[in-house]
Enzyme design. Structure first.
Site, PDB file in Angstrom:
ATOM      1  N   TYR A 158      42.035  43.504  53.051  1.00  9.04           N
ATOM      2  CA  TYR A 158      41.303  43.897  51.849  1.00  9.04           C
ATOM      3  C   TYR A 158      42.087  43.540  50.581  1.00  9.04           C
ATOM      4  O   TYR A 158      41.535  42.998  49.617  1.00  9.04           O
ATOM      5  CB  TYR A 158      41.029  45.398  51.916  1.00  9.04           C
ATOM      6  N   LYS A 162      40.829  40.954  47.731  1.00 12.06           N
ATOM      7  CA  LYS A 162      40.633  41.415  46.353  1.00 12.06           C
ATOM      8  C   LYS A 162      41.567  40.695  45.378  1.00 12.06           C
ATOM      9  O   LYS A 162      41.206  40.472  44.215  1.00 12.06           O
ATOM     10  CB  LYS A 162      40.831  42.928  46.275  1.00 12.06           C
TER      11      LYS A 162
END
Length: 287
Positions: A158, A162
């Site tokens: 993640y 991001k």
């Protein structure tokens, strides 16, 4: 009420949480909204809540053809596209030593490719409009995360995705400016299905009645970034939660020592330690 009057807005992952809040906020500001979510029932519920100024799209935004259909939904339903809000995503949290290849691929696909694919199709539309002599006042708002800015233990997939979105944002801002398009990103903190474990201790609203973790707190900034008023702001990363709005400062050139020639490895240690004196860094979340 008219901040985004008659602007056509696509919001991905708009069936629940922050995306739902964005869709409702844009509609309240006078926009036509394409509510995108892979959950048909969730997307229709939001569109019905908005009314006739909303339509539903259930394509997978990380699918190339699906992202193209998403943009065409805006064009065919409302005659154009002014704002793309990339919000869709999910989590597959795992420590790096136990993370599977599939867990890595799935998260990077949905978040990073799921931002690039709709952006690419929207950008092609805006470029075509400009080349045909039309005017464009386009906006893209991407969704990064504090995990992408600082890292987060147990979220290597993640955090990497991001961080990639943050990099994509500054490149897109530079490339699309010639077509009349701004590109910014937000790193929000709010209570959603993705973050309910992270913010479990902050679930209840305080006695003041202000729920600092409500997803609706994030949307005012996004609506403004999608409006014509924000045309002078691009390539920025905003941290937003509760009643706070901040500008995140990313990587930038720092202290440097130039020998004027090639270093010997034995010389490097003292140089590096000298460069790092007085230079602080924010800790990784969860470290």
């Amino acid at each position: 009420m008219s901040l985004c009057a008659d602007r056509v807005v696509v919001v991905t992952g708009a069936g629940r949480g922050i995306g739902r809040a964005h869709a409702l906020a844009f509609a309240a500001a006078g926009a036509f909204v394409v509510v995108n979510d892979v959950s048909e029932s969730a997307a229709h519920a939001v569109a019905e809540e908005i009314g006739p100024s909303a339509v539903v799209n259930t394509d997978d935004v990380a699918d190339w053809d699906g992202a193209g259909r998403l943009v065409r939904t805006a064009l065919e339903s409302f005659g154009g596209l002014d704002v793309l809000v990339n919000n869709a995503g999910f989590l597959r949290d795992r420590m790096l030593v136990t993370m599977s290849e599939q867990e890595w691929d799935d998260v990077v696909r949905v978040h990073l490719k799921g931002h690039f694919a709709p952006l690419r199709h929207a950008a092609a539309y805006w470029r075509a409009v400009r080349k045909a002599g039309g005017s464009v006042d386009g906006r893209v708002v991407n969704t990064s995360s504090g995990a992408g800015l600082l890292g987060s233990v147990g979220q290597g997939n993640y955090s990497a995705a991001k961080a990639g979105i943050a990099g994509l944002t500054v490149v897109a801002a530079a490339e699309l400016a010639r077509y009349g398009v701004t590109v910014n990103a937000i790193a929000p903190a709010a209570r959603t299905r993705m973050t309910e474990g992270t913010f479990a201790s902050m679930m209840a609203a305080p006695e003041s009645g202000f729920d600092a973790m409500a997803p609706e707190n994030v949307s005012p900034l996004v609506v403004w970034l999608g409006s014509v008023e924000s045309g002078d702001v691009t390539g920025r990363m905003f941290e937003v939660d509760g009643g706070r709005i901040g500008v995140a400062e990313g990587w930038r050139h720092g202290p440097v020592v130039d020998k004027g020639g090639r270093w010997d490895p034995a010389e490097v240690g003292v140089v590096v330690r000298g460069l790092l004196e007085g230079v602080s860094s924010s800790p990784v979340y969860g470290a």
